[in-house]
Design an enzyme around this catalytic site. Sequence first.
Site, PDB file in Angstrom:
ATOM      1  N   ARG A 140       0.800   1.496  -7.605  1.00 35.73           N
ATOM      2  CA  ARG A 140       1.193   0.381  -8.469  1.00 35.73           C
ATOM      3  C   ARG A 140       0.240  -0.811  -8.308  1.00 35.73           C
ATOM      4  O   ARG A 140      -0.127  -1.475  -9.282  1.00 35.73           O
ATOM      5  CB  ARG A 140       2.628  -0.046  -8.137  1.00 35.73           C
ATOM      6  N   GLU A 161      -2.875  -0.734  -7.725  1.00 37.75           N
ATOM      7  CA  GLU A 161      -4.150  -0.489  -8.421  1.00 37.75           C
ATOM      8  C   GLU A 161      -4.078  -0.941  -9.872  1.00 37.75           C
ATOM      9  O   GLU A 161      -5.035  -1.482 -10.420  1.00 37.75           O
ATOM     10  CB  GLU A 161      -4.491   1.006  -8.396  1.00 37.75           C
ATOM     11  N   SER A 187      -4.792  -2.233   2.539  1.00 36.04           N
ATOM     12  CA  SER A 187      -3.622  -2.338   1.658  1.00 36.04           C
ATOM     13  C   SER A 187      -2.309  -2.248   2.430  1.00 36.04           C
ATOM     14  O   SER A 187      -1.276  -2.722   1.957  1.00 36.04           O
ATOM     15  CB  SER A 187      -3.667  -1.238   0.591  1.00 36.04           C
ATOM     16  N   HIS A 188      -2.320  -1.624   3.606  1.00 36.47           N
ATOM     17  CA  HIS A 188      -1.099  -1.469   4.395  1.00 36.47           C
ATOM     18  C   HIS A 188      -1.165  -2.160   5.748  1.00 36.47           C
ATOM     19  O   HIS A 188      -0.336  -1.913   6.618  1.00 36.47           O
ATOM     20  CB  HIS A 188      -0.734   0.008   4.557  1.00 36.47           C
TER      21      HIS A 188
END
Lengths: 338, 338
Positions: B186, B188, B47-48
């Site tokens: 957010r 998710e 995700s990052h």
Amino acid sequence: MSNNITLSLDDVKTLSLSVLTQNGYSETHAAAITDVIYACQLDDCHSHGLFRLFMCVDTMQGGQVDGHALPTITEPGPSVVKADANKGISLLALNEAMPRLVEKAKTQGMAALAINNCFHFSALWPEVEMLSQQGLVGIAMVPSHAWVAPAGGTRGTLGTNPLAFSWPRLEKDPFTFDFATSQFARGEIELYRRAGKPLPEGVAIDKNGKPTTDPEAAMEGAMLTFGGYKGSALSIMIELMAGPLIDDLTSLESIAAADGNTGAPYHGEIILAMNPEMLSGGKVAQNDERAERLFADIIDQGARLPSQRRYQARARNLERNALEIPAQLYQDILKLKG
Amino acid sequence: MSNNITLSLDDVKTLSLSVLTQNGYSETHAAAITDVIYACQLDDCHSHGLFRLFMCVDTMQGGQVDGHALPTITEPGPSVVKADANKGISLLALNEAMPRLVEKAKTQGMAALAINNCFHFSALWPEVEMLSQQGLVGIAMVPSHAWVAPAGGTRGTLGTNPLAFSWPRLEKDPFTFDFATSQFARGEIELYRRAGKPLPEGVAIDKNGKPTTDPEAAMEGAMLTFGGYKGSALSIMIELMAGPLIDDLTSLESIAAADGNTGAPYHGEIILAMNPEMLSGGKVAQNDERAERLFADIIDQGARLPSQRRYQARARNLERNALEIPAQLYQDILKLKG
């Protein structure tokens, strides 16, 4: 018909001082402890007011606390104050070290106070409000005894590990919170037990690590942290910062050191202080307005800021120069006197 | 059959650098951003990792970020570093200020870094792990956009406000956590919306302030904090410390400043660094053992320390000098290139 009695504010202080000095605490220790007991009782914060005299006496009877210990204050670095309580209650060490923490935060921008080798029974909000009264931002953390399971665990490892924060507001009482990272305080579980009521779900596990709503089973098992794995991580942070970071005990070590004694746990404490003047580049007034817009938006939607009930009680009790406590509590406290 | 493709570790860096430099970021900004994207992707923190290139490009297209901004570093006090990102992405300012933060924490015992006027899209754990790699304890906080309601509230006021912490372990990867103070991230909620699945209870409210499990209604309403009123208090603390304390925007002000732009929010960041050598009175090794006993007791009961999956992924990917990402992600990233 009320079951309360009214005490003048001076009576609260005199009562606390006399109980403490008649139970093994020196005048200076009794005065430092009374400062905080009085502050809590003034705010109708009954759980940490005069009621705590029982814990102070219990701690003395345990035989480990030194009621006459003189703290040793050192400065191992330009932004660090260390206060060794030398087995006394934390509050005399706190009072003696606080002016140095304030001065360091003001001149350095940020500073830390580590209190070591202390018995600690008190609420943390009076400590961080000492900083916000000086225009500083304060954070305080302590471990306790290993009564709380980590997320996914089966037994007590962590303390109830409270976190307190205070933010100075130019025109108002500070924004302050002080909460245990356990879902419930230990005393709350005891209240459910006495009332014969089941606990809510998610508060505790039994001695086999299974979820329980039975307060008796919970006291034999372990409590849970608030907020699942996030609250558990926060609690571990508090163990580390108020324990190994400052060369003091974890909650596991503290409960072992107590050797079955009840009373205040023995461990360390860390307090951080930040100077908004320096961190904001001299723009305190503009940023006070910015923080007030945040608070106003919270209040406008019907949510509450923490500590407001305390401030209302404080204003009311100061106005009448008196406060109320349960009559039974008063009678029980009188029995602590020699 | 796998839908993944394998990239060498050098390929990850080269891909990130080329996308960024072809989309308005200077070489130095692209390098600082790539450091963190690479660190996250190396840990399989998808995700990052490379996925964030879309946000970097989106932020540039919004027209507010300066892809060539040079940070200005000042030292308003002996324990305070301020890094003005001058409307650039935060990471170049972070990299330039970090050696000064480390030096101050080592010599003063405790120090703070305030990054101002930055666009911020990155995970916080790489930032606090820069400190634990130096033997320091690190805490980092940022606001975001006003998507999260305070406890008892009806609309978004607070950001997702992550808190990250890292503790150096002498013989092991650090104890690190990095979590949003909102119950869900957010992204998710967006995933639930795309999957057409209802949200769990307690994650969001609709635009009328009523609890909802409908992801669509949640995106129009507000998210909730983790841990009820305690999580909400913690989130307010993060707003204050990473906003008004350091003369920078709250999440309410940041969402207003974005003026409808998506992409990285514009605000400040605070990072605290503490020196265990000074705070423990020189007893780092003994207190490392003490912390290890705490960790061992947590692991022994079947609970997990945070970040362990990341460290396993890191070891695995370093060993093979390569890592896997979804093939579709790779194809989509290639389209970002000029």
